[in-house]
Design a protein around this motif. Structure first.
Motif, PDB file in Angstrom:
ATOM      1  N   LEU A  85       0.809  -1.213   0.000  1.00 36.59           N
ATOM      2  CA  LEU A  85       0.000   0.000   0.000  1.00 36.59           C
ATOM      3  C   LEU A  85       0.846   1.269   0.000  1.00 36.59           C
ATOM      4  O   LEU A  85       0.322   2.370   0.020  1.00 36.59           O
ATOM      5  N   ARG A  86       2.153   1.077  -0.015  1.00 37.14           N
ATOM      6  CA  ARG A  86       3.098   2.209  -0.034  1.00 37.14           C
ATOM      7  C   ARG A  86       2.795   3.204   1.092  1.00 37.14           C
ATOM      8  O   ARG A  86       2.660   4.410   0.869  1.00 37.14           O
ATOM      9  N   ASN A 103      -1.855   8.263   4.623  1.00 31.36           N
ATOM     10  CA  ASN A 103      -1.175   7.069   5.109  1.00 31.36           C
ATOM     11  C   ASN A 103      -1.948   6.411   6.247  1.00 31.36           C
ATOM     12  O   ASN A 103      -1.926   5.189   6.389  1.00 31.36           O
ATOM     13  N   LYS A 106      -4.564   4.404   4.457  1.00 31.06           N
ATOM     14  CA  LYS A 106      -4.005   3.183   3.869  1.00 31.06           C
ATOM     15  C   LYS A 106      -3.718   2.139   4.951  1.00 31.06           C
ATOM     16  O   LYS A 106      -3.844   0.929   4.707  1.00 31.06           O
ATOM     17  N   ALA A 133      -2.428  10.521  -2.574  1.00 36.67           N
ATOM     18  CA  ALA A 133      -2.950   9.402  -1.790  1.00 36.67           C
ATOM     19  C   ALA A 133      -4.293   8.946  -2.339  1.00 36.67           C
ATOM     20  O   ALA A 133      -4.610   7.748  -2.304  1.00 36.67           O
ATOM     21  N   SER A 135      -5.288   8.781  -5.477  1.00 35.04           N
ATOM     22  CA  SER A 135      -5.093   7.881  -6.611  1.00 35.04           C
ATOM     23  C   SER A 135      -4.600   6.516  -6.150  1.00 35.04           C
ATOM     24  O   SER A 135      -4.986   5.485  -6.705  1.00 35.04           O
ATOM     25  N   GLU A 136      -3.775   6.493  -5.107  1.00 34.54           N
ATOM     26  CA  GLU A 136      -3.284   5.222  -4.580  1.00 34.54           C
ATOM     27  C   GLU A 136      -4.414   4.426  -3.938  1.00 34.54           C
ATOM     28  O   GLU A 136      -4.511   3.202  -4.120  1.00 34.54           O
TER      29      GLU A 136
END
Length: 200
Positions: A85-86, A103, A106, A133, A135-136
């Motif tokens: 998930l970076r 974060n 995530k 974030a 887009s992730e």
């Protein structure tokens, strides 16, 4: 969506999950049934801010005996989700409160991925996160849905729903007043259903 996670009986009709009426009561029952929830207010309802990132993720393996310890989840599993998930952090022992909003979100997703949920409910999944974030998170949710896990999203952002969802359902006063394919629908027709209340 809370009725599904918390097991509240609807005033009319029934809610089926995996072909059967929901039989649990309370959030713990929802978790045990394989349902995950990303709440709209992650700080008030999703996170235990004093906890480390590792323990935040490990909480996905809740039991009736209390919070799961990081040791109850293999460290490599937690590390794999952080990498997948970076999640940007100093290390897994860092307090979740020190991370950015994106974060933190995530990390909440990682909690349910570690558990292997059968259904993920997301309330305003990108509220309070930056564009990168967002887009992730979209990519993570898309990957999860493509893997066969249903993802139910509620959002006030119509472009988000149109770009992310396979199907958009408009509910007004407890009744479905519109159903549209994601990707090809317009904000205008969705708003017309929401405001006009015309049943699809």
């Amino acid at each position: 969506t809370r009725s599904i996670f918390e097991g509240h009986a609807p005033e009319t009709g029934e809610i089926l999950f995996e072909g059967l009426p929901l039989g649990h009561a309370g959030p713990a029952g929802g978790v045990a049934a394989g349902i995950g929830l990303i709440p709209e207010d992650r700080k008030a309802e999703g996170l235990f801010l004093p906890l480390s990132v590792a323990r935040t993720i490990a909480v996905g393996l809740l039991s009736g005996k209390g919070l799961a310890q990081p040791a109850s989840v293999p460290a490599e599993d937690i590390a794999a989700q952080i990498q997948r998930l970076r999640i940007r952090l100093r290390d897994a022992a860092q307090a979740i409160s020190e991370l950015s909003g994106g974060n933190q979100q995530k990390a909440l997703l990682a909690r349910w991925l570690v558990r292997g949920v059968k259904l993920l409910i997301c309330e305003e999944p990108t509220r309070g996160v930056d564009i990168g974030a967002k887009s992730e998170i979209y990519a993570i949710l898309r990957e999860l849905a493509d893997s066969g896990v249903p993802v139910l999203i509620t959002s006030r952002e119509l472009p988000e729903l149109i770009g992310l969802c396979d199907r958009i359902v408009v509910v007004r006063d407890g009744a479905t007043v519109g159903s549209f394919p994601g990707g090809t629908s317009t904000e205008e027709e969705i708003m017309a259903a929401a405001i006009g209340g015309q049943r699809a």
